[in-house]
Design an enzyme around this catalytic site. Structure first.
Site, PDB file in Angstrom:
ATOM      1  N   GLU A  56      -2.206  -9.084   3.689  1.00 15.73           N
ATOM      2  CA  GLU A  56      -2.777  -9.282   4.621  1.00 15.73           C
ATOM      3  C   GLU A  56      -3.779  -9.533   5.397  1.00 15.73           C
ATOM      4  O   GLU A  56      -4.411  -9.801   6.472  1.00 15.73           O
ATOM      5  CB  GLU A  56      -1.602  -8.607   5.809  1.00 15.73           C
ATOM      6  CG  GLU A  56      -2.152  -7.179   6.367  1.00 15.73           C
ATOM      7  CD  GLU A  56      -1.954  -5.889   5.342  1.00 15.73           C
ATOM      8  OE1 GLU A  56      -0.988  -6.521   4.340  1.00 15.73           O
ATOM      9  OE2 GLU A  56      -2.199  -5.405   5.461  1.00 15.73           O
ATOM     10  N   CYS A 101       0.642  -1.709   0.341  1.00 20.63           N
ATOM     11  CA  CYS A 101      -0.136  -0.097   0.208  1.00 20.63           C
ATOM     12  C   CYS A 101       0.720   1.239   0.141  1.00 20.63           C
ATOM     13  O   CYS A 101       1.872   1.380  -1.340  1.00 20.63           O
ATOM     14  CB  CYS A 101      -1.008   0.161   1.671  1.00 20.63           C
ATOM     15  SG  CYS A 101      -2.302   0.985   0.744  1.00 20.63           S
ATOM     16  N   HIS A 154      -3.667  -4.605   0.251  1.00 18.67           N
ATOM     17  CA  HIS A 154      -2.764  -5.134   0.916  1.00 18.67           C
ATOM     18  C   HIS A 154      -3.240  -7.248   1.413  1.00 18.67           C
ATOM     19  O   HIS A 154      -4.304  -7.243   1.696  1.00 18.67           O
ATOM     20  CB  HIS A 154      -4.340  -4.938   2.910  1.00 18.67           C
ATOM     21  CG  HIS A 154      -4.050  -3.704   2.644  1.00 18.67           C
ATOM     22  ND1 HIS A 154      -3.242  -3.078   3.113  1.00 18.67           N
ATOM     23  CD2 HIS A 154      -3.900  -2.485   1.963  1.00 18.67           C
ATOM     24  CE1 HIS A 154      -2.705  -1.869   3.799  1.00 18.67           C
ATOM     25  NE2 HIS A 154      -3.724  -1.738   2.496  1.00 18.67           N
TER      26      HIS A 154
END
Lengths: 210, 260
Positions: free
Chosen positions: A191, A79, A189
């Site tokens: 994650e 990001c 993202h």
């Protein structure tokens, strides 16, 4: 050991938890000695480019990341971290690290609708897919059906299109994965992107760039 | 192209989910962490936790739930209920939530929206709105009024104006709950959803009234919602997130394909 660079830019614990979940050792740190000693680096970030660069410079982290890059350590940007690798960002008119030649741009004002006619809302927030995925060890598990979680109003635009490893459609096509040599960076993202995101992180943790 | 998001909502009281849920596979239906994992695996795009713990002393229990959820699921989730201060927001975000939502707290103290947006970014701040149709009148030109306490107290605030104001204050998203539709399982309030969506520039999560997959189709197309909240539809095992997404995909609504 993986260093997750801490420069007060957003939620780093989610990256740390995802890395631990896939069974890798990591540490959230801004300690230059620790960063010097690790095998890999993750450079995450949520927030604005201007304050992020100020915070990086204050701690000498800008130099540490460049140093790791030139020494060939595998680096993953996420990001805002991805945007910081570029030369310059339109956001707060910010000089960035310059590891990849090109600008960070905002979404254009004149594009009002997405491909299905839905209204474009900025930031681009939610799940979207990646097209034109390059053959790259970190991206090898991604299929055209996989979607990833995005939250951003700006995107990286490398001058050399060879550095664009994947693109995403949101009114326009924009680079959503970029990379060069030992560096790979996602605008989304991983994650927070379920199994496809965890798979990308697994691939990164095993990646030995040549 | 962005996918429409399907978001299960879990009410949590003192660390336990409150609605009985019929599941196989030995899932502890009272454990919000196991519930979240179940919805994560069945393809939820996001999860909303609403903390209905009344006692302020027991709110740390929720922080522990948030921490454990964040170790277990790898999609965004938000936490609402009882968020009154920037400190409350920070605690929830630090524990691993992606977003916090404020509802009646923001009606009494709109500044919490701007303070949260400044401190953590707009993308972290969701405004929850409970809305009732009251008919158009001078103070309520849209005909939709903001209510609190589960719809028992009318606040004299126009819902459309509140949505516009909240966006200006820095809200990143609106979770729009129709008290009229809530619990009916007759479908979302399409007119309200469309009205708010067409007159704001932030994503709208429609809430209240979902009883069958067709209701999600309606609110994501006619209602112009960006996301749909579901609760009893999936809590009682009638549908799964995955089956709802299959239905929507057949109707040519773009949803994230699930892997299980």
């Amino acid at each position: 050991m993986i260093a997750i660079i801490d420069y007060e830019a957003g939620n780093l614990t989610s990256v740390e938890r995802a890395i631990k979940y896939i069974g890798c050792r990591c540490r959230v740190t801004n300690d230059l000695k620790v960063i010097d000693g690790v095998q890999r680096i993750i450079f995450p970030g949520v927030g604005a480019a201007g304050s992020a660069m100020v915070s990086l410079k204050k701690r000498g982290l800008d130099g540490a990341i460049k140093d790791a890059f030139y020494r060939g350590k595998p680096i993953l940007g996420i990001c805002l971290g991805t945007q910081i690798f570029m030369e310059h960002s339109e956001e707060n008119d910010t000089e960035c690290l310059g590891l990849i030649q090109g600008e960070v741009r905002g979404f254009p004002d004149n594009i009002k609708t997405d491909d299905d006619g839905s209204r474009i809302k900025i930031p681009h927030m939610g799940w979207n897919s990646i097209r034109d995925i390059s053959a790259h060890p970190v991206l090898s598990a991604i299929t055209g059906d996989d979607e990833f979680y995005f939250v951003h109003g700006f995107y990286p635009a490398p001058v050399d299109t060879d550095y664009v490893l994947g693109v995403t459609r949101y009114g326009i096509s924009f680079p959503s994965v970029i990379g060069v040599k030992n560096l790979v960076a996602t605008q989304f993202h991983p994650e927070k992107s379920g199994e496809p995101g965890l798979n990308l992180l697994r691939r990164f943790c095993e990646w030995e760039p040549c | 192209m962005l996918s429409k998001r399907i978001i299960p909502c879990l009410d949590v009281h003192e660390g336990r989910t409150t609605k009985g849920i019929k599941f196989k596979d030995n899932i502890d239906i009272g454990d919000p962490v196991e519930m979240a994992r179940f919805y994560y695996e069945s393809g939820a795009d996001e999860i909303v936790f609403y903390d209905i713990t009344a006692s302020h002393e027991k709110r740390d229990i929720m922080i522990d739930v948030v921490r454990r959820v964040a170790e277990t699921i790898f999609i965004p989730f938000s936490v609402g209920g009882g968020i009154r201060t920037i400190g409350d927001m920070r605690a929830v975000l630090r524990a691993g939530a992606e977003k916090v939502s404020v509802n009646s707290e923001a009606v009494f103290n709109p500044d919490i929206i701007s303070q949260g947006a400044t401190a953590f970014g707009s993308q972290c701040v969701v405004l929850g709105m409970d809305v009732k149709y009251v008919g158009k009148k001078d103070k309520i030109p849209s005909g939709y009024e903001i209510v609190i306490n589960g719809g028992r107290k009318y606040m004299g605030i126009d819902a459309l104006q509140w949505a516009i104001d909240a966006q200006k204050l820095g809200a990143g998203e609106i979770c729009l709950n129709s008290i009229d539709a809530d619990g009916t399982r007759d479908g979302y309030e399409l007119n309200l959803t469309r009205l708010i969506s067409e007159n704001t520039d932030i994503p709208i999560i429609a809430s209240g009234g979902a009883g069958e997959p067709a209701h999600l189709y309606e609110v994501l197309t006619v209602g112009k919602a960006d996301a749909a909240l579901i609760a009893s539809m999936v809590h009682y095992g009638t549908y799964t997130v995955s089956s709802i997404k299959h239905y929507l995909a057949e109707q040519r609504v773009k949803v994230r394909k699930t892997w299980s």
